[in-house]
Design an enzyme around this catalytic site. Structure first.
Site, PDB file in Angstrom:
ATOM      1  N   CYS A  74       0.825  -1.216   0.000  1.00 58.23           N
ATOM      2  CA  CYS A  74       0.000   0.000   0.000  1.00 58.23           C
ATOM      3  C   CYS A  74       0.858   1.264   0.000  1.00 58.23           C
ATOM      4  CB  CYS A  74      -0.925  -0.030   1.214  1.00 58.23           C
ATOM      5  SG  CYS A  74      -1.732   1.527   1.583  1.00 58.23           S
TER       6      CYS A  74
ATOM      7  N   CYS B 104      -0.060   3.884   2.728  1.00 58.07           N
ATOM      8  CA  CYS B 104       0.362   3.378   4.045  1.00 58.07           C
ATOM      9  C   CYS B 104       1.812   3.758   4.319  1.00 58.07           C
ATOM     10  CB  CYS B 104       0.217   1.857   4.106  1.00 58.07           C
ATOM     11  SG  CYS B 104      -1.460   1.246   3.859  1.00 58.07           S
TER      12      CYS B 104
END
Length: 456
Positions: free
Chosen positions: A52, A55
């Protein structure tokens, strides 16, 4: 004296923890719950995955900030869980996590969900999120939005109230733009301060009114510079919003008036707005794409060829280092942004092949043939499939080198027979059309199943 030394030691220990940003637990979920119960705190959970992009941005650009550590280390027991590993799999399922990153605030008393949020969030907003959740958990009464609305409508308020009201609207998921526009009118008489520019950039949302949008375009460079200095995530978010807004306004003109009836003069201001917020390496990229649509619809072959030449030379043959800038990218250095994915991938080969083919249907000039063949070679470098090679051979054919195209297509078919290529019949059909001297030979593309595979 001893007590003073202990106090000083504890103070510096606390400051050291905060200076490091958020301090996450390195223990099991049950141990984190036990600790949170003992301290009467909520559990803050950062749910992420290894792949991600946002993230990683939050972990490196937001969680590490001292002010974030001060809020979250004091107010929560902090936990990171990988949604695809270990205990994270069950926890992500239990709390119905659908996207990443997701932030959960869990009541340790019964492990119920107390609050949640998601996506990449600017540091100031993320800090406000923590403060609001802590206040809510403490049971302190918050001034109702209705009361704030009433005070705002009375017009009897100062700048501090206006800012608090805008932040509250944003927290409630409501549009801040009308109030932000009023804030600029009421409190910025001449030149905005850096603090005011930061506040405006942080709280601008999509769908702005014309006055606010014009203000953002006019002052974008100054606002962006302040955001970059203070918070890269907020700079990236604003870039994405303003760029999308500029594109949507151009799209509206195309849809409402029809491309054919819209001239360049009418679009130049909108193009200038788009370029005003664009990263230097991408300036004119989207503008050229719009112009290609315009010239194609207006059958303006001369300008269309010129636009293709510029687009291929500037944005397809070189590697586009800023291909996926957006919320996942931190735009701190405009000349060296951090892309999440490079454009040089198998999926980009089709894009290169497509533009080479388009140019081959419009021009027979040697300079355009050289440009198109270079683009085809790049496409093959990215993806050596028979589909891409076939496209190159059709491009060569379109430029008038029929003998060369037939030779290369025959060689390709020989390779495909050895590998039992599933597109062999398609390639043989293309070869026959070349031998029959057909003027418009369509290329074959990937079957739907393979297209989906390439996208992933």
């Amino acid at each position: 004296m001893k007590k003073n030394l202990i106090g000083i030691f504890l103070l510096f220990s606390t400051l050291s923890v905060f200076a490091q940003g958020i301090e996450f637990e390195h223990s099991s979920w049950s141990e984190a719950v036990k600790k949170a119960k003992a301290q009467n705190k909520l559990i803050f959970v950062d749910v992420y995955t290894s792949w991600c992009g946002p993230c990683k941005v939050m972990s490196t650009q937001v969680f590490t900030r001292p002010e974030i550590g001060a809020t979250y280390n004091q107010g929560f027991v902090n936990v990171k869980i990988d949604a695809e590993k270990g205990e994270g799999i069950a926890l992500a399922k239990k709390y119905e996590v659908k996207s990443y990153p997701t932030y959960l605030f869990i009541n340790p008393a019964d492990e119920s969900l107390f609050d949640r949020s998601k996506s990449s969030i600017a540091a100031a907003d993320f800090n406000d999120l923590g403060d609001r959740v802590i206040t809510k958990f403490s049971g302190k009464k918050e001034i109702s939005l209705a009361e704030l609305d009433a005070k705002y409508k009375s017009a009897d308020y100062d700048e501090a109230f206006s800012r608090a009201y805008i932040k509250r609207l944003k927290a409630e998921g409501k549009s801040t733009n009308p109030v932000l526009e009023a804030y600029i009118t009421k409190f910025i008489t001449n030149t905005a301060t850096s603090d005011q520019l930061y506040f405006i950039g942080l709280n601008f949302t999509k769908g702005a009114g014309s006055k606010l949008y014009d203000y953002m375009i006019k002052n974008y460079k100054e606002i962006d510079a302040v955001l970059c200095k203070n918070d890269g995530v907020s700079a990236a978010n604003l870039y994405s919003k303003i760029r999308d807004e500029a594109k949507s306004k151009i799209d509206e003109v195309f849809k409402s008036n029809g491309v054919i009836s819209v001239g360049e003069t009418e679009l130049n201001t909108l193009f200038a707005n788009l370029n005003a917020v664009e990263i230097s390496e991408r300036k004119d990229k989207k503008v050229l794409e719009y112009k290609i649509r315009l010239y194609s619809s207006n059958n303006d072959t001369v300008k269309l060829i010129e636009a293709y030449r510029a687009y291929i030379s500037r944005f397809l043959l070189p590697a586009d280092k800023t291909a996926t800038i957006g919320k996942e990218g931190i735009i701190i250095d405009k000349n060296a942004p951090l892309p999440v994915l490079g454009i040089d991938s198998a999926g980009a080969s089709g894009w290169c092949s497509n533009y080479a083919l388009r140019l081959s249907k419009l021009s027979k000039q040697s300079q355009d043939k050289k440009l198109a063949i270079s683009l085809c070679k790049k496409a093959i470098t990215l993806n050596k499939s028979s589909v891409v090679k076939n496209s190159m051979n059709v491009t060569i054919y379109n430029f008038g080198d029929k003998a060369g195209a037939i030779k290369q297509q025959s060689d390709l078919i020989a390779e495909m027979k050895v590998s039992n290529d599933e597109y062999l019949t398609n390639a043989e059909t293309t070869l026959q059309k070349m031998k029959d001297n057909e003027s418009d030979i369509p290329v074959f593309s990937y079957k739907r199943k393979l297209q989906k595979k390439l996208q992933h």
